[in-house]
Design a protein around this motif. Structure first.
Motif, PDB file in Angstrom:
ATOM      1  N   THR A   4      16.015  -7.152 -39.719  1.00 53.97           N
ATOM      2  CA  THR A   4      15.604  -5.801 -39.938  1.00 53.97           C
ATOM      3  C   THR A   4      16.687  -4.936 -40.805  1.00 53.97           C
ATOM      4  O   THR A   4      17.787  -5.338 -41.028  1.00 53.97           O
ATOM      5  N   ASP A   5      15.995  -3.972 -41.577  1.00 54.12           N
ATOM      6  CA  ASP A   5      16.760  -2.898 -42.245  1.00 54.12           C
ATOM      7  C   ASP A   5      17.179  -3.832 -43.728  1.00 54.12           C
ATOM      8  O   ASP A   5      18.303  -3.759 -43.847  1.00 54.12           O
ATOM      9  N   SER A  33       9.979  -0.091 -45.317  1.00 58.15           N
ATOM     10  CA  SER A  33       9.302  -0.053 -44.156  1.00 58.15           C
ATOM     11  C   SER A  33       8.253  -0.989 -43.757  1.00 58.15           C
ATOM     12  O   SER A  33       7.338  -0.670 -43.345  1.00 58.15           O
ATOM     13  N   SER A  75       7.170  -5.041 -42.721  1.00 53.95           N
ATOM     14  CA  SER A  75       7.440  -6.176 -41.919  1.00 53.95           C
ATOM     15  C   SER A  75       6.869  -7.501 -42.700  1.00 53.95           C
ATOM     16  O   SER A  75       5.531  -7.349 -42.588  1.00 53.95           O
ATOM     17  N   THR A  92      12.007  -7.659 -42.047  1.00 53.85           N
ATOM     18  CA  THR A  92      11.632  -6.165 -41.976  1.00 53.85           C
ATOM     19  C   THR A  92      12.394  -5.451 -43.118  1.00 53.85           C
ATOM     20  O   THR A  92      13.673  -5.369 -42.635  1.00 53.85           O
TER      21      THR A  92
END
Length: 406
Positions: A63-64, A113, A115, A137
């Motif tokens: 993520t990020d 933002s 995924s 993501t």
């Protein structure tokens, strides 16, 4: 008879052992393709077939993920057949496979933002297909820098028109080079030499080395979608197309009180004019230098208070003018001035604008466009940087010194 009897007693325990071994194997845990996919190992692997191993970068299930992070899918002991990195809206991240067929790398920008699902198919050394699925993501920016652009897309402009990109978030000093590296100007039918030059932390402008060639198609690609312009602030992507029309270049001789208009090198008309008067501390003297028409207004209310002249000043004015063509931010225009016709061609009596008859102003207005060049000569007052489209008042060396890439 005893010999066969001994043979039966010897065989029976062996058969029992084999049956028990088969029963234990049947009751033990089974290995599935899904288990192998989770491990990034070929489900078809046998002791004689080395397993395919997948490596996804950034790390799987990250993520990020930064928007400037390339996505790669690599395999060992196999060949990639297919890689799809897909956003929820069905859009697919562009990418390419290397010559060896073992590494796929993204070539398109990631969206913020978002995924992404990663679906990869490979073939192991035995020719069996192996599937590997995971997710990535991307980060959510603290802010997004939107680039406003002049000229407008689809417009036709003059040969002096700069390209002006203004971002609504400041660009960090150490990111200007990366921003500039992702601003692309292409031209048809011929290439044009030009350079970007930073005017502030939010504005960067492009001009050719010389005026644009007439009848040039210009494409501007602002490829800032994966550029971090400041900590946590990311750009956006835009494409703009515009056209450079005919080469209209005019000259105002402040001493001779004339405006000479040329189009593609041919003189179209010489117009008697009046310009800024002397005295008053020089504040009304028309500036010498190369100016560019910024806007055209068929009618404009001119209030001297907007230029710092108080209503109780004897030089104060508030008048509607026709056919106004703006040349500077400070308030210099070409426009109709029927009240000064007696002085046009013989004296400078205005407050800085270049006035002419209504008939001449209408003709000028109808034959001008944003980006046309007007060169003024004859005064000691020069153009200030940034006072309008003032890019042509710098030498090429001065202009390119403002680039973050030089």
């Amino acid at each position: 008879m005893s010999t066969p009897h001994r043979h039966v007693r010897a065989w029976a325990p062996a058969a029992l052992v084999l049956a028990m071994a088969t029963s234990v194997a049947a009751c033990g845990p089974a290995t599935t393709g899904a288990d192998s996919a989770r491990d990034g190992v070929s489900a078809s692997a046998t002791p004689s077939t080395p397993p395919v191993r997948f490596t996804v970068t950034p790390a799987e299930a990250s993520t990020d993920v930064r928007l400037d992070a390339p996505v790669t899918v690599a395999v060992t002991r196999g060949q990639l057949e297919q890689v799809d990195v897909t956003a929820p809206d069905g859009s697919v991240l562009q990418g390419a496979l290397d010559a060896a067929g073992t590494t796929w790398s993204s070539t398109g920008p990631l969206s913020a933002s978002t995924s992404y699902t990663v679906h990869a198919v490979a073939t192991d050394t035995a020719g069996e297909r192996v599937v590997h699925d995971t997710t990535l993501t991307t980060l959510t920016p603290v802010a997004t820098a939107f680039p406003a652009v002049a000229p407008l897309g689809g417009s036709t402009v003059g040969v002096g028109m700069p390209v002006i990109v203004t971002l609504d978030e400041p660009v960090a000093d150490d990111r200007r080079d990366e921003v500039e590296r992702n601003l692309h100007v292409t031209t048809q039918p011929q290439a044009v030499e030009g350079s970007w030059s930073w005017q502030s932390d939010t504005k960067v402008e492009f001009r050719p080395r010389e005026y644009w060639p007439a009848q040039t198609a210009v494409h501007l690609d602002l490829d800032l979608g994966n550029v971090e312009v400041a900590p946590g602030v990311w750009g956006t992507t835009r494409d703009i197309d515009f056209t450079v029309g005919s080469a209209v270049v005019s000259t105002v001789d402040l001493d001779a009180h004339t405006l000479t208009v040329t189009r593609d090198g041919e003189v179209l008309r010489t117009i008697p004019v009046t310009a800024g008067q002397t005295g008053h501390g020089g504040r009304y003297i028309t500036r010498s230098g190369t100016k560019v028409i910024m806007s055209l207004e068929e009618s404009r209310q001119m209030d001297a208070e907007t230029t710092g002249v108080s209503p109780d000043d004897p030089e104060y004015y508030n008048v509607a003018v026709k056919y106004a063509m703006r040349l500077t931010n400070s308030g210099e225009f070409l426009h109709a001035a029927p009240w000064s016709v007696a002085s046009q061609g013989s004296a400078n009596v205005s407050h800085g604008c270049t006035g002419m008859s209504t008939q001449d102003a209408r003709w000028m207005f109808e034959n001008s466009k944003v980006g046309d060049v007007v060169v003024f000569t004859g005064s000691d007052r020069g153009m200030e940087d940034g006072n309008g489209f003032s890019v042509w008042n710098e030498s090429w060396e001065e202009w390119t010194a403002g680039s973050a890439l030089t």
